[in-house]
Design a protein around this motif. Sequence first.
Motif, PDB file in Angstrom:
ATOM      1  N   PHE A  78       0.815  -1.211   0.000  1.00  0.00           N
ATOM      2  CA  PHE A  78       0.000   0.000   0.000  1.00  0.00           C
ATOM      3  C   PHE A  78       0.860   1.277   0.000  1.00  0.00           C
ATOM      4  CE2 PHE A  78      -2.197  -3.325   2.469  1.00  0.00           C
ATOM      5  CZ  PHE A  78      -3.258  -3.578   1.615  1.00  0.00           C
ATOM      6  N   PRO A  79       1.720   1.443  -0.996  1.00  0.00           N
ATOM      7  CA  PRO A  79       2.567   2.651  -1.059  1.00  0.00           C
ATOM      8  C   PRO A  79       1.762   3.941  -1.104  1.00  0.00           C
ATOM      9  CG  PRO A  79       2.610   1.449  -3.145  1.00  0.00           C
ATOM     10  CD  PRO A  79       1.960   0.550  -2.149  1.00  0.00           C
ATOM     11  N   LEU A  80       0.529   3.863  -1.629  1.00  0.00           N
ATOM     12  CA  LEU A  80      -0.307   5.057  -1.710  1.00  0.00           C
ATOM     13  C   LEU A  80      -0.583   5.630  -0.327  1.00  0.00           C
ATOM     14  CD1 LEU A  80      -1.958   7.032  -3.402  1.00  0.00           C
ATOM     15  CD2 LEU A  80      -3.894   5.454  -3.256  1.00  0.00           C
ATOM     16  N   VAL A  81      -0.719   4.756   0.668  1.00  0.00           N
ATOM     17  CA  VAL A  81      -0.976   5.214   2.034  1.00  0.00           C
ATOM     18  C   VAL A  81       0.188   6.052   2.538  1.00  0.00           C
ATOM     19  CG1 VAL A  81      -1.329   4.471   4.437  1.00  0.00           C
ATOM     20  CG2 VAL A  81      -2.454   3.242   2.565  1.00  0.00           C
ATOM     21  N   LEU A  82       1.423   5.605   2.274  1.00  0.00           N
ATOM     22  CA  LEU A  82       2.600   6.359   2.705  1.00  0.00           C
ATOM     23  C   LEU A  82       2.694   7.691   1.985  1.00  0.00           C
ATOM     24  CD1 LEU A  82       3.337   3.288   3.454  1.00  0.00           C
ATOM     25  CD2 LEU A  82       5.675   4.129   3.528  1.00  0.00           C
ATOM     26  N   LYS A  83       2.348   7.684   0.710  1.00  0.00           N
ATOM     27  CA  LYS A  83       2.409   8.923  -0.060  1.00  0.00           C
ATOM     28  C   LYS A  83       1.377   9.934   0.449  1.00  0.00           C
ATOM     29  CE  LYS A  83       4.203   6.791  -4.283  1.00  0.00           C
ATOM     30  NZ  LYS A  83       3.989   6.543  -5.725  1.00  0.00           N
ATOM     31  N   LEU A  84       0.179   9.443   0.789  1.00  0.00           N
ATOM     32  CA  LEU A  84      -0.852  10.328   1.329  1.00  0.00           C
ATOM     33  C   LEU A  84      -0.424  10.877   2.687  1.00  0.00           C
ATOM     34  CD1 LEU A  84      -4.114   8.369   0.418  1.00  0.00           C
ATOM     35  CD2 LEU A  84      -3.347  10.544  -0.542  1.00  0.00           C
ATOM     36  N   TYR A  85       0.180  10.027   3.506  1.00  0.00           N
ATOM     37  CA  TYR A  85       0.647  10.464   4.823  1.00  0.00           C
ATOM     38  C   TYR A  85       1.708  11.551   4.666  1.00  0.00           C
ATOM     39  CZ  TYR A  85       2.702  10.381   9.485  1.00  0.00           C
ATOM     40  OH  TYR A  85       3.166  10.740  10.724  1.00  0.00           O
ATOM     41  N   GLN A  86       2.608  11.345   3.723  1.00  0.00           N
ATOM     42  CA  GLN A  86       3.671  12.335   3.505  1.00  0.00           C
ATOM     43  C   GLN A  86       3.083  13.668   3.057  1.00  0.00           C
ATOM     44  OE1 GLN A  86       5.060  13.328   0.054  1.00  0.00           O
ATOM     45  NE2 GLN A  86       6.056  14.936   1.248  1.00  0.00           N
ATOM     46  N   ARG A  87       2.106  13.614   2.162  1.00  0.00           N
ATOM     47  CA  ARG A  87       1.497  14.853   1.659  1.00  0.00           C
ATOM     48  C   ARG A  87       0.766  15.613   2.769  1.00  0.00           C
ATOM     49  NH1 ARG A  87       0.335  15.336  -3.857  1.00  0.00           N
ATOM     50  NH2 ARG A  87       2.139  14.598  -5.036  1.00  0.00           N
ATOM     51  N   ILE A  88       0.102  14.865   3.649  1.00  0.00           N
ATOM     52  CA  ILE A  88      -0.740  15.499   4.662  1.00  0.00           C
ATOM     53  C   ILE A  88       0.037  15.869   5.920  1.00  0.00           C
ATOM     54  CG2 ILE A  88      -2.743  15.153   6.173  1.00  0.00           C
ATOM     55  CD1 ILE A  88      -3.835  13.244   3.996  1.00  0.00           C
ATOM     56  N   MET A  89       0.945  14.984   6.359  1.00  0.00           N
ATOM     57  CA  MET A  89       1.576  15.129   7.666  1.00  0.00           C
ATOM     58  C   MET A  89       3.014  15.637   7.633  1.00  0.00           C
ATOM     59  SD  MET A  89      -0.951  14.347   9.539  1.00  0.00           S
ATOM     60  CE  MET A  89      -0.141  14.304  11.140  1.00  0.00           C
ATOM     61  N   ILE A  90       3.735  15.392   6.530  1.00  0.00           N
ATOM     62  CA  ILE A  90       5.146  15.811   6.457  1.00  0.00           C
ATOM     63  C   ILE A  90       5.253  16.963   5.468  1.00  0.00           C
ATOM     64  CG2 ILE A  90       7.531  15.113   5.991  1.00  0.00           C
ATOM     65  CD1 ILE A  90       6.714  12.244   6.583  1.00  0.00           C
ATOM     66  N   HIS A  91       5.323  18.157   5.979  1.00  0.00           N
ATOM     67  CA  HIS A  91       5.301  19.336   5.107  1.00  0.00           C
ATOM     68  C   HIS A  91       6.725  19.764   4.751  1.00  0.00           C
ATOM     69  CE1 HIS A  91       1.079  19.470   6.099  1.00  0.00           C
ATOM     70  NE2 HIS A  91       1.375  19.514   7.390  1.00  0.00           N
ATOM     71  N   ASP A  92       7.484  18.836   4.187  1.00  0.00           N
ATOM     72  CA  ASP A  92       8.860  19.135   3.807  1.00  0.00           C
ATOM     73  C   ASP A  92       9.336  18.083   2.820  1.00  0.00           C
ATOM     74  OD1 ASP A  92      11.258  20.474   3.756  1.00  0.00           O
ATOM     75  OD2 ASP A  92      11.402  20.625   5.934  1.00  0.00           O
ATOM     76  N   THR A  93      10.518  18.298   2.256  1.00  0.00           N
ATOM     77  CA  THR A  93      11.104  17.346   1.321  1.00  0.00           C
ATOM     78  C   THR A  93      12.128  16.472   2.029  1.00  0.00           C
ATOM     79  OG1 THR A  93      12.812  18.954   0.742  1.00  0.00           O
ATOM     80  CG2 THR A  93      10.812  18.926  -0.619  1.00  0.00           C
ATOM     81  N   MET A  94      12.546  15.406   1.363  1.00  0.00           N
ATOM     82  CA  MET A  94      13.627  14.584   1.897  1.00  0.00           C
ATOM     83  C   MET A  94      14.915  15.391   1.886  1.00  0.00           C
ATOM     84  SD  MET A  94      12.777  11.002  -0.068  1.00  0.00           S
ATOM     85  CE  MET A  94      14.228  10.166   0.515  1.00  0.00           C
ATOM     86  N   LYS A  95      15.719  15.233   2.912  1.00  0.00           N
ATOM     87  CA  LYS A  95      16.980  15.965   3.011  1.00  0.00           C
ATOM     88  C   LYS A  95      18.155  15.017   2.796  1.00  0.00           C
ATOM     89  CE  LYS A  95      15.195  19.977   4.001  1.00  0.00           C
ATOM     90  NZ  LYS A  95      13.788  19.600   3.880  1.00  0.00           N
ATOM     91  N   ALA A  96      19.063  15.421   1.906  1.00  0.00           N
ATOM     92  CA  ALA A  96      20.231  14.599   1.604  1.00  0.00           C
ATOM     93  C   ALA A  96      21.065  14.374   2.858  1.00  0.00           C
ATOM     94  CB  ALA A  96      21.072  15.261   0.519  1.00  0.00           C
ATOM     95  N   GLY A  97      21.609  13.184   2.965  1.00  0.00           N
ATOM     96  CA  GLY A  97      22.432  12.855   4.122  1.00  0.00           C
ATOM     97  C   GLY A  97      22.427  11.356   4.354  1.00  0.00           C
ATOM     98  N   VAL A  98      23.137  10.929   5.364  1.00  0.00           N
ATOM     99  CA  VAL A  98      23.191   9.515   5.730  1.00  0.00           C
ATOM    100  C   VAL A  98      22.597   9.379   7.130  1.00  0.00           C
ATOM    101  CG1 VAL A  98      24.650   7.503   6.074  1.00  0.00           C
ATOM    102  CG2 VAL A  98      25.232   9.177   4.307  1.00  0.00           C
ATOM    103  N   TYR A  99      21.547   8.577   7.233  1.00  0.00           N
ATOM    104  CA  TYR A  99      20.791   8.456   8.474  1.00  0.00           C
ATOM    105  C   TYR A  99      20.963   7.062   9.080  1.00  0.00           C
ATOM    106  CZ  TYR A  99      18.470  12.605   6.623  1.00  0.00           C
ATOM    107  OH  TYR A  99      18.212  13.858   6.122  1.00  0.00           O
ATOM    108  N   GLU A 100      20.969   7.005  10.406  1.00  0.00           N
ATOM    109  CA  GLU A 100      21.082   5.729  11.113  1.00  0.00           C
ATOM    110  C   GLU A 100      19.680   5.199  11.409  1.00  0.00           C
ATOM    111  OE1 GLU A 100      24.124   4.796  14.357  1.00  0.00           O
ATOM    112  OE2 GLU A 100      22.250   4.992  15.499  1.00  0.00           O
TER     113      GLU A 100
END
Length: 352
Positions: A78-100
């Motif tokens: 259900f990738p659409l669910v994650l995309k909808l969550y990102q659009r509604i709840m995460i008001h920013d873009t992915m930031k380049a970097g290396v995350y743990e």
Amino acid sequence: MSASKSSSKKTNKTNSTGFLKGIALVLIGIMLVLGLILKSSLWKAYPVEGQKQLLAIGSGETYSGFIDRLAKEGQLSFPLVLKLYQRIMIHDTMKAGVYEIRQGMSMREVMEMISNAENAQMNRILVIEGTTFKQLIDALKQDELVTKEVVYLPTEQLLKELDIPFSHPEGLFAPNTYFFAKGETDRKILTNLYQRQIKTLDQAWEQRASGLPYQNKYEALIMASIIEKETSVDSELQQVSGVFVRRLNMGMRLQTDPTVIYGMGDAYTGNITRKDLRTPTPYNTYTMAGLPPTPIALPSKKAIEAAMHPDNSQNIYFVATGNGGHKFSSNLQEHNQAVQEYLTVLRSKNKE
């Protein structure tokens, strides 16, 4: 009260109770389905090998592409669910970097973490083969995780600050993917890339083939940069090198478009004309003999090694096929035929 009225009330009460139970069952069913969907998407644990692992996010990557990749790999549903969550709840873009990423973290937690560069443990620096020094500097200027010390200096002063004994920076920095600590200085990053490139050049020069037309290893670096720009096919690197080496040995002009484009600088807008080919510049290998004065791009290790080990054919011409790669020829007649074949392919594609 009559028996019929009493029976009717009981029936209505029974029907009402049954209706409410039905609605309750439907709601429970919906909640169960919704829970299963969320468990397979937002609440699903991010795939981690071991207790923790690093996740590298490059500049320009998007949530949509990130989610689609995980779905394609079978890591989530259900990738659409994650995309909808990102659009509604995460008001920013992915930031380049290396995350743990720690074991047990959910997809939602990972998505929220990579929206904030402050969460990055390391910085991923991508230096693409064949790009120019200017493009490298521009990328460092735009990288929020790089501490700026030298990138805004004039080129001459920058080279002096880095203790680089050359008057021109082009070609001196090794293209690759690197990981540096968040907040690392541009000074250390550029010094690291320079040292890597010089080490590669020194090693290749020591193991070079005989009979090469280079006066020194810097000229070999110039040749490597031209080879890098002429083909993106690894299997052709030595063939392209062979063509240019034989031309130099014969006193024949290199006549390579990438050098002309480099010499045009900002005047180049995507098209090269006959006038451009006839206009002399220090980099126009149609009007000048020999190599240009400096490299024209950042060559890879493969291109540097190809410059030191050209093929042993007799080819002195090559032209694109129009379908990927090039056609190599040892005489002008064969080359002219290859050019006509290339033009035929282009005309055919233009009609599609």
